[in-house]
Design an enzyme around this catalytic site. Structure first.
Site, short mmCIF file in Angstrom:
data_model
loop_
_atom_site.label_atom_id
_atom_site.label_comp_id
_atom_site.label_asym_id
_atom_site.label_seq_id
_atom_site.Cartn_x
_atom_site.Cartn_y
_atom_site.Cartn_z
N GLU A 160 -0.22 8.23 -1.54
CA GLU A 160 -1.23 9.28 -1.49
C GLU A 160 -1.34 9.95 -0.10
O GLU A 160 -2.43 10.03 0.48
CB GLU A 160 -2.58 8.74 -1.95
CG GLU A 160 -2.53 8.26 -3.40
CD GLU A 160 -3.86 7.74 -3.93
OE1 GLU A 160 -4.82 7.64 -3.15
OE2 GLU A 160 -3.94 7.46 -5.15
N GLU A 279 0.39 5.29 -10.42
CA GLU A 279 -0.97 4.80 -10.67
C GLU A 279 -1.60 5.69 -11.73
O GLU A 279 -1.48 6.91 -11.66
CB GLU A 279 -1.87 4.87 -9.42
CG GLU A 279 -1.53 3.92 -8.31
CD GLU A 279 -2.51 4.05 -7.14
OE1 GLU A 279 -3.65 4.54 -7.36
OE2 GLU A 279 -2.13 3.67 -6.02
#
Length: 498
Positions: A160, A279
């Site tokens: 991220e 994810e």
């Protein structure tokens, strides 16, 4: 709400069920704890996930990277004691690592920014050469211990980076540099390793992926997969320790994933490149109370029916509730990411994944899929999942073509009435630290209701009725009955001759 489903037994529907491709964990270091391993073994016994992905392979708690001074010179050494201990257990349990390369060892870090309760350093390396050397040394040592299968362990560069907490200032150019240095170092060592990125989540997705692919073309980089994350709630309301979120429209979120697929395919150089959702869940916080609910399970049943349309791999975040990003959990049910709670208590979402795994094992020939169901066919009969993420009950009539004969119908039901450990825990007083007896009681209420019946087919078809309560899921199998009674045994007489 009523629904009639007519199945064409000779029809074929495009459905890619990759439910067991990967699962998430917290950080690697948690795998040194007993409860973590118990939960992972429990999940693996039902699901058989192929891969496991987690944060912090280079975090200080695994103690891989060490600089030291000797004779006035700074020297470097690596320590794989904990890493090998963890991977050894993973392999014993039957799961392989998905190698997310994060976070920065404090001695290698350029800055001091940290994230989470466990202080993950999220700054670039002070020297990219040292970072690249560390990555290649990791792969060499993994290969020396575990052999050539390591070449099949996917690699993802960071986590991220489009969020400033996870990568200093969410600096796009700096992340691209990290990816380039990592990619080139790994491919120079052995080009057969699969390297992917940019592992983004939520913010400016389209811009990041477009710019990432443009950068890769400029520098002749060919990522083996494109990685991103997928969460499906609005911004949460935080009260005390807990986050309360509203779900976004499920189809809208699937369309968002399709937009990524279309964007990647718009680049000739990357058309068809696999996309990995490294994810996914509903809420993106480890205190997202929806995770523990039956609604979570029903909503994800719809997501799982679609995720394989555009993604080769999707990894639920996470398998268990041993997790410390916001600190140690305050209570048994706390909105943890896991599909199982402490004490190996399966949440309703656990059964959503279990049902899709059973569906995959039954058959990969899909004959029907809609907004509330997916049905597959084999030589033995049919299996399917029906779900209801709405607020009113669903009555489904299912018409199936069949050869005449006798069949067995098995159903497994998970809903707020028959499989609801959260309610049971609430009803006994919400004990933060349940006793052994309380844990066993809650666990006993966390399993599907199983029903069976004999279905006689006399006219080449049969009609089944299913009542799917709100937030409920039903898994069914309708298969040929093989009746083999022992001499003298009469089931009906057993029940009536008293």
């Amino acid at each position: 709400m009523n629904k009639r489903i007519i199945v064409d037994g000779e029809g074929r529907v495009d459905f890619h069920n990759n439910v067991d491709s990967c699962v998430g964990t917290g950080r690697w270091g948690l795998a040194l704890t007993e409860e973590y391993l118990k939960e992972l073994e429990f999940v693996q016994g039902e699901m058989g996930f192929k891969l496991i992905r987690g944060h912090g392979i280079f975090h200080d708690d695994l103690s891989i990277y060490h600089e030291y001074e000797e004779d006035g010179e700074i020297k470097l050494e690596y320590n794989y004691t904990y890493l090998f201990r963890i991977i050894d257990r993973f392999l014993e349990i039957g799961i392989r690592p998905y190698l997310e390369l994060s976070f920065m060892p404090s001695q290698l870090a350029k800055g001091t920014q940290t994230l989470f309760h466990w202080k993950a350093n999220t700054t670039p390396p002070k020297e990219y050469r040292l970072w690249a050397d560390m990555v290649v040394a990791l792969l060499k040592n993994l290969r020396a211990r575990y052999g050539e299968e390591v070449l099949d362990w996917p690699i993802e560069v960071w986590n991220e980076p489009n969020l400033p907490g996870f990568w200093y200032k969410a600096d796009m150019d700096e992340y691209f540099k990290l990816f380039k240095e990592t990619y080139e170092a790994v491919k120079a060592y052995d080009s057969r390793f699969k390297v992917g990125g940019p592992a983004i989540c939520g913010v400016n997705e389209e811009e990041w992926i477009r710019e990432f692919l443009t950068f890769c073309i400029k520098y002749n980089l060919k990522p083996d997969n494109i990685t991103r994350h997928h969460y499906t709630v609005e911004f949460p309301e935080s009260i005390g320790h807990y986050d309360y979120s509203k779900l976004e429209d499920s189809d809208m979120r699937i369309n968002n994933l399709q937009a990524t697929r279309d964007l990647v395919d718009s680049f000739d150089d990357f058309k068809g490149t696999p996309i990995h959702i490294t994810e996914f869940s509903t809420s993106y916080t480890p205190r997202g109370v929806i995770h523990d609910t039956n609604l979570n399970a029903a909503y994800l049943a719809h997501q799982l029916s679609r995720l394989g349309d555009m993604n080769e791999l999707y990894s639920y975040w996470t398998f268990g509730d041993v997790f410390e990003e916001k600190g140690v959990p305050n209570s048994l049910f706390h909105g943890g990411f896991g599909m199982v709670a402490a004490g190996c208590i399966p949440k309703p979402t656990f059964w959503t994944f279990s049902f899709y795994k059973h569906l995959k094992e039954f058959s990969e020939i899909c004959v029907h899929r809609d907004e509330n169901s997916v049905i597959v066919k084999s030589e033995e009969g049919y299996a399917g999942i029906l779900w209801n993420k709405d607020e009113e009950d669903l009555s489904a009539i299912l018409a199936l073509p069949f050869e005449t004969g006798e069949y067995t119908l098995i159903t497994k039901t998970v809903d707020e009435e028959c499989c609801n450990p959260l309610k049971l825990w609430h009803d006994i007083g919400e004990p933060a630290y349940p006793t052994k007896e309380e844990t066993e009681l809650i666990r006993s209420g966390a399993y599907p209701l199983i029903n069976s019946s004999i279905v006689d087919v006399n006219d080449d078809s049969t009609v089944l009725s299913f009542d799917v309560r709100k937030h409920g899921i039903i898994y069914f199998e309708l298969t040929k009955r093989r009746f083999t009674p022992d001499r003298g045994y009469d089931y009906n007489k057993v029940l009536t001759h008293h």
